[in-house]
Design a protein around this motif. Structure first.
Motif, PDB file in Angstrom:
ATOM      1  N   LYS A 160      -6.162  27.451 -24.301  1.00  0.00           N
ATOM      2  CA  LYS A 160      -5.857  26.169 -23.919  1.00  0.00           C
ATOM      3  C   LYS A 160      -5.912  24.949 -25.038  1.00  0.00           C
ATOM      4  O   LYS A 160      -6.476  24.848 -25.575  1.00  0.00           O
ATOM      5  N   SER A 161      -4.771  24.085 -24.774  1.00  0.00           N
ATOM      6  CA  SER A 161      -4.461  23.292 -25.773  1.00  0.00           C
ATOM      7  C   SER A 161      -5.233  21.897 -25.256  1.00  0.00           C
ATOM      8  O   SER A 161      -5.082  21.541 -24.064  1.00  0.00           O
ATOM      9  N   PHE A 162      -6.141  21.359 -26.345  1.00  0.00           N
ATOM     10  CA  PHE A 162      -6.681  20.283 -25.907  1.00  0.00           C
ATOM     11  C   PHE A 162      -6.843  19.006 -26.947  1.00  0.00           C
ATOM     12  O   PHE A 162      -7.222  19.252 -27.863  1.00  0.00           O
ATOM     13  N   ASN A 163      -6.296  18.070 -26.412  1.00  0.00           N
ATOM     14  CA  ASN A 163      -6.242  16.813 -27.722  1.00  0.00           C
ATOM     15  C   ASN A 163      -7.239  15.974 -27.136  1.00  0.00           C
ATOM     16  O   ASN A 163      -6.944  15.144 -26.260  1.00  0.00           O
ATOM     17  N   LYS A 164      -8.226  15.857 -28.005  1.00  0.00           N
ATOM     18  CA  LYS A 164      -9.218  15.141 -27.812  1.00  0.00           C
ATOM     19  C   LYS A 164      -8.897  13.455 -28.114  1.00  0.00           C
ATOM     20  O   LYS A 164      -8.374  13.229 -29.136  1.00  0.00           O
ATOM     21  N   ARG A 165      -8.959  12.846 -27.040  1.00  0.00           N
ATOM     22  CA  ARG A 165      -8.750  11.393 -27.053  1.00  0.00           C
ATOM     23  C   ARG A 165      -9.865  10.584 -28.010  1.00  0.00           C
ATOM     24  O   ARG A 165     -10.920  11.124 -27.771  1.00  0.00           O
ATOM     25  N   PRO A 166      -9.389   9.661 -28.410  1.00  0.00           N
ATOM     26  CA  PRO A 166     -10.194   8.726 -29.407  1.00  0.00           C
ATOM     27  C   PRO A 166     -11.323   8.093 -28.494  1.00  0.00           C
ATOM     28  O   PRO A 166     -10.990   7.479 -27.485  1.00  0.00           O
ATOM     29  N   GLY A 167     -12.740   8.331 -28.963  1.00  0.00           N
ATOM     30  CA  GLY A 167     -13.527   7.795 -28.027  1.00  0.00           C
ATOM     31  C   GLY A 167     -14.084   8.520 -26.961  1.00  0.00           C
ATOM     32  O   GLY A 167     -14.912   7.994 -25.917  1.00  0.00           O
ATOM     33  N   ILE A 168     -13.612   9.837 -26.493  1.00  0.00           N
ATOM     34  CA  ILE A 168     -13.909  10.558 -25.348  1.00  0.00           C
ATOM     35  C   ILE A 168     -15.448  10.861 -25.374  1.00  0.00           C
ATOM     36  O   ILE A 168     -15.828  11.281 -26.602  1.00  0.00           O
ATOM     37  N   ILE A 169     -16.302  10.900 -24.369  1.00  0.00           N
ATOM     38  CA  ILE A 169     -17.489  11.461 -24.150  1.00  0.00           C
ATOM     39  C   ILE A 169     -17.556  12.905 -24.230  1.00  0.00           C
ATOM     40  O   ILE A 169     -16.741  13.584 -23.365  1.00  0.00           O
ATOM     41  N   ASP A 170     -18.376  13.265 -25.012  1.00  0.00           N
ATOM     42  CA  ASP A 170     -18.316  14.929 -25.077  1.00  0.00           C
ATOM     43  C   ASP A 170     -19.311  15.518 -24.139  1.00  0.00           C
ATOM     44  O   ASP A 170     -20.528  14.931 -24.068  1.00  0.00           O
ATOM     45  N   THR A 171     -18.923  16.116 -23.148  1.00  0.00           N
ATOM     46  CA  THR A 171     -19.555  16.806 -21.966  1.00  0.00           C
ATOM     47  C   THR A 171     -19.420  18.197 -22.094  1.00  0.00           C
ATOM     48  O   THR A 171     -18.297  18.815 -22.525  1.00  0.00           O
ATOM     49  N   PRO A 172     -20.435  19.170 -21.329  1.00  0.00           N
ATOM     50  CA  PRO A 172     -20.095  20.333 -21.272  1.00  0.00           C
ATOM     51  C   PRO A 172     -19.277  20.855 -20.567  1.00  0.00           C
ATOM     52  O   PRO A 172     -18.603  22.049 -20.198  1.00  0.00           O
ATOM     53  N   TYR A 173     -18.387  19.757 -19.603  1.00  0.00           N
ATOM     54  CA  TYR A 173     -17.128  20.233 -18.807  1.00  0.00           C
ATOM     55  C   TYR A 173     -15.824  20.121 -19.319  1.00  0.00           C
ATOM     56  O   TYR A 173     -14.770  19.926 -18.582  1.00  0.00           O
ATOM     57  N   ARG A 174     -16.065  19.759 -20.484  1.00  0.00           N
ATOM     58  CA  ARG A 174     -14.697  19.572 -21.146  1.00  0.00           C
ATOM     59  C   ARG A 174     -13.745  20.901 -21.238  1.00  0.00           C
ATOM     60  O   ARG A 174     -14.256  21.916 -21.190  1.00  0.00           O
ATOM     61  N   GLU A 175     -12.376  20.407 -21.292  1.00  0.00           N
ATOM     62  CA  GLU A 175     -11.704  21.862 -21.304  1.00  0.00           C
ATOM     63  C   GLU A 175     -11.601  22.536 -22.151  1.00  0.00           C
ATOM     64  O   GLU A 175     -11.409  23.919 -22.460  1.00  0.00           O
ATOM     65  N   ALA A 176     -12.199  22.076 -23.679  1.00  0.00           N
ATOM     66  CA  ALA A 176     -12.571  23.031 -24.829  1.00  0.00           C
ATOM     67  C   ALA A 176     -13.393  23.944 -24.796  1.00  0.00           C
ATOM     68  O   ALA A 176     -13.340  24.807 -25.422  1.00  0.00           O
ATOM     69  N   TYR A 177     -14.391  23.621 -23.782  1.00  0.00           N
ATOM     70  CA  TYR A 177     -15.205  24.375 -23.300  1.00  0.00           C
ATOM     71  C   TYR A 177     -15.047  25.442 -22.381  1.00  0.00           C
ATOM     72  O   TYR A 177     -16.057  26.198 -22.053  1.00  0.00           O
ATOM     73  N   ALA A 178     -14.193  25.280 -21.756  1.00  0.00           N
ATOM     74  CA  ALA A 178     -13.910  26.138 -20.522  1.00  0.00           C
ATOM     75  C   ALA A 178     -13.755  27.443 -20.571  1.00  0.00           C
ATOM     76  O   ALA A 178     -13.522  28.080 -21.712  1.00  0.00           O
ATOM     77  N   SER A 179     -14.533  28.404 -19.879  1.00  0.00           N
ATOM     78  CA  SER A 179     -14.722  29.640 -20.161  1.00  0.00           C
ATOM     79  C   SER A 179     -13.644  30.535 -18.933  1.00  0.00           C
ATOM     80  O   SER A 179     -13.546  31.713 -18.684  1.00  0.00           O
ATOM     81  N   THR A 180     -13.134  29.739 -17.891  1.00  0.00           N
ATOM     82  CA  THR A 180     -12.225  30.274 -17.105  1.00  0.00           C
ATOM     83  C   THR A 180     -11.034  29.431 -16.999  1.00  0.00           C
ATOM     84  O   THR A 180     -10.765  28.392 -17.513  1.00  0.00           O
ATOM     85  N   LEU A 181     -10.121  29.959 -15.856  1.00  0.00           N
ATOM     86  CA  LEU A 181      -8.781  29.017 -15.880  1.00  0.00           C
ATOM     87  C   LEU A 181      -8.975  27.716 -15.163  1.00  0.00           C
ATOM     88  O   LEU A 181      -8.028  27.037 -14.694  1.00  0.00           O
ATOM     89  N   PHE A 182      -9.958  27.525 -14.437  1.00  0.00           N
ATOM     90  CA  PHE A 182     -10.194  26.677 -13.378  1.00  0.00           C
ATOM     91  C   PHE A 182     -11.007  25.597 -14.230  1.00  0.00           C
ATOM     92  O   PHE A 182     -12.240  25.700 -14.881  1.00  0.00           O
ATOM     93  N   SER A 183     -10.749  24.255 -13.505  1.00  0.00           N
ATOM     94  CA  SER A 183     -11.568  22.965 -13.988  1.00  0.00           C
ATOM     95  C   SER A 183     -12.899  23.047 -13.426  1.00  0.00           C
ATOM     96  O   SER A 183     -13.117  23.979 -12.500  1.00  0.00           O
ATOM     97  N   HIS A 184     -13.954  22.203 -13.732  1.00  0.00           N
ATOM     98  CA  HIS A 184     -15.285  22.072 -13.316  1.00  0.00           C
ATOM     99  C   HIS A 184     -15.234  21.797 -11.845  1.00  0.00           C
ATOM    100  O   HIS A 184     -15.857  22.417 -11.042  1.00  0.00           O
ATOM    101  N   GLN A 185     -14.255  20.689 -11.278  1.00  0.00           N
ATOM    102  CA  GLN A 185     -14.234  20.532 -10.002  1.00  0.00           C
ATOM    103  C   GLN A 185     -13.723  21.520  -8.953  1.00  0.00           C
ATOM    104  O   GLN A 185     -14.387  21.815  -7.918  1.00  0.00           O
ATOM    105  N   VAL A 186     -12.803  22.377  -9.522  1.00  0.00           N
ATOM    106  CA  VAL A 186     -12.304  23.305  -8.487  1.00  0.00           C
ATOM    107  C   VAL A 186     -13.227  24.662  -8.673  1.00  0.00           C
ATOM    108  O   VAL A 186     -13.382  25.342  -7.553  1.00  0.00           O
ATOM    109  N   GLU A 187     -14.088  24.833  -9.724  1.00  0.00           N
ATOM    110  CA  GLU A 187     -14.937  26.033  -9.690  1.00  0.00           C
ATOM    111  C   GLU A 187     -16.008  25.755  -8.739  1.00  0.00           C
ATOM    112  O   GLU A 187     -16.360  26.415  -8.020  1.00  0.00           O
TER     113      GLU A 187
END
Length: 499
Positions: free
Chosen positions: A131-158
């Protein structure tokens, strides 16, 4: 022969010069090559012929080939060549034509570099999920970022997929049981009577004329508790919450307490001068409202007839309910009155104004403290919500029918109401939007009598007159069913979808 210089035709390493040195030429071939030696290529990109004329190299590359072919055709053949020599000459000619017409691209060509850079290396696995993820400047780093995703689904969908599915609610529009009384036993069509109550041990009490009957809903067995005879008509009944004692109010103003296991009377209280139409327990304290406009509070543990009174109504009291905490009492009267009493104080704490008819239907919310719902008679037809701490009206809804009873669900933010003139319906409402969940029809007279089962799932409704029936409905979900549905995990897991 050819000079490999800048801006000229590139000669490959294994190209023309090496092939020329490795071939033994005949006299005719040597003459042909001498013609090419007479052509000199300048660094400026111009070609000089034998006659001294200049020819631009950048015009057309094909002119060099045509010049070479005309020179070959003008020279006579000295001798006849054999087949092997012809093949070597043809091969040599094809090399010159190919290198001139289709020069080899250099490695500095931008197009070739882009193609080579964009090509997928053979060592990479093109089936790998990335998955490509372009980090926006100033974004808050959280465990739910797409860069750390282990599945095809977002955190809300999961979260939505693994959340328990809401159980489908089905309310039967028909009662699951009905009791029809004979002509000797009649339910009175009287707005000021409360002669039905459901106990905590699943026993239903019925006040019919001068007698009290007990109906076991488990085995459908009917037992006669007492017969008071004339002129002591039964006007109200109320079960004690903790044991098998039943309070009975009469039309003569008496209040009796009966032991339903021993089928005997335990206590009898006097004091009211008119019929006792409503009763309410608050622990061991029994409150009674009468047509004499007085509320009496009696503690059954006290051996003496110790009575505390609350006075404030101007007409007969027809509704009486304690809140769950036992510190506030709501009372409704025939003179369009609704009072809030702090404990057993002799005077009301506040008066809730807004109804234009008798207030019989009262219920405290088991979910929100100090939230009260009340309903007016057929000249009012309003369901009103109150904050009993300051007396504010929180909302009003026109039910378009006489409101006989109101009851809050123990397990959901829902309200059930029974109605009289002119619809005789039983309606389940969703609070606070007051959306109708279901409308139960069947009674032909106004539904004056109502009680909630101890498990909070069933209700019983009764109507007098020509109807003269009790009907049992299953409308609410029990607390145990709600817990089971919440703890049940979903069978749809994100990890199970990826193979």
């Amino acid at each position: 022969m050819f000079h490999d210089k800048k801006n000229l035709i590139p000669v490959p390493k294994n190209g023309l010069s090496e092939n020329v040195s490795s071939i033994r030429f005949s006299s005719s071939q040597e003459s042909s090559l001498n013609i090419l030696d007479n052509v000199s290529l300048g660094q400026t990109g111009n070609i000089r012929r034998e006659n001294g004329s200049k020819y631009s190299y950048n015009d057309r590359n094909e002119d060099m080939i045509s010049e070479f072919q005309r020179s070959l055709a003008s020279k006579p053949q000295k001798r006849k060549r054999n087949s092997s020599e012809d093949q070597e000459s043809e091969h040599f000619r094809k090399i010159i034509v190919q290198e001139t017409m289709f020069p080899t691209h250099s490695t500095n060509d931008e197009i070739i570099k882009r193609i080579n850079d964009g090509s997928v290396p053979s060592t990479d696995n093109i089936l790998n999920y990335r998955k490509s993820f372009n980090k926006r400047p100033g974004i808050i780093d959280t465990p739910y970022r797409e860069a750390y995703a282990s599945t095809l689904f977002s955190h809300q969908v999961e979260e939505l997929m693994i959340s328990p599915q809401q159980p489908k609610r089905k309310i039967n529009s028909r009662p699951y049981q009905m009791l029809a009384f004979c002509n000797e036993l009649k339910l009175k069509d009287d707005f000021y009577l409360n002669i039905i109550d459901w106990s905590s041990f699943n026993m239903l009490s019925l006040g019919l004329d001068y007698s009290v009957y007990l109906w076991n809903s488990g085995n459908s067995k009917m037992t006669k508790l007492c017969d008071l005879g004339l002129p002591h008509a039964i006007s109200s009944v109320k079960w004690f919450p903790q044991n098998y004692q039943l309070a009975v109010g009469t039309a003569e103003g008496k209040v009796q307490i009966w032991d339903t296991q021993k089928l005997m009377k335990v206590r009898e209280f006097h004091g009211h001068k008119s019929r006792v139409g409503t009763l309410a327990w608050n622990g061991n304290v029994l409150s009674s409202g009468s047509g004499d406009r007085i509320i009496y509070h009696r503690d059954q543990r006290c051996p003496n007839n110790n009575v505390q009174s609350s006075i404030g109504h101007k007409s007969e009291i027809c509704g009486l309910k304690w809140n769950l905490e036992g510190d506030q009492l709501a009372s409704g009267g025939n003179a369009n009155e609704l009072f809030i009493w702090e404990g057993m104080n002799p005077t009301p704490a506040r008066k809730l104004e807004g109804h234009n008819a008798a207030v019989r239907a009262i219920s405290w919310s088991p979910h929100v403290r100090n939230l009260l719902v009340s309903g007016g008679g057929h000249l009012d037809r309003q369901i009103r919500f109150w904050n009993t701490m300051d007396g504010r009206s929180l909302g009003c809804y026109n039910a378009k029918s006489q409101i006989c009873n109101l009851q809050w669900s123990l397990t959901a933010n829902e309200i059930v109401s029974t109605h009289g003139w002119w619809k005789n319906d039983v309606i389940i409402w969703k609070y606070p939007c007051m959306q109708r969940i279901a409308t139960l029809k069947g009674h032909s007279y106004r539904v004056l009598y109502f009680s909630l089962s101890p498990n909070g799932e069933d209700i019983v409704t009764g109507a007098g007159g020509d109807d003269n029936t009790l009907r049992f409905w299953k409308i609410f979900n029990t607390l145990n069913k709600i817990k089971r549905s919440v703890t049940k995990t979903s069978t749809l897991k994100p990890d199970g979808l990826i193979r």
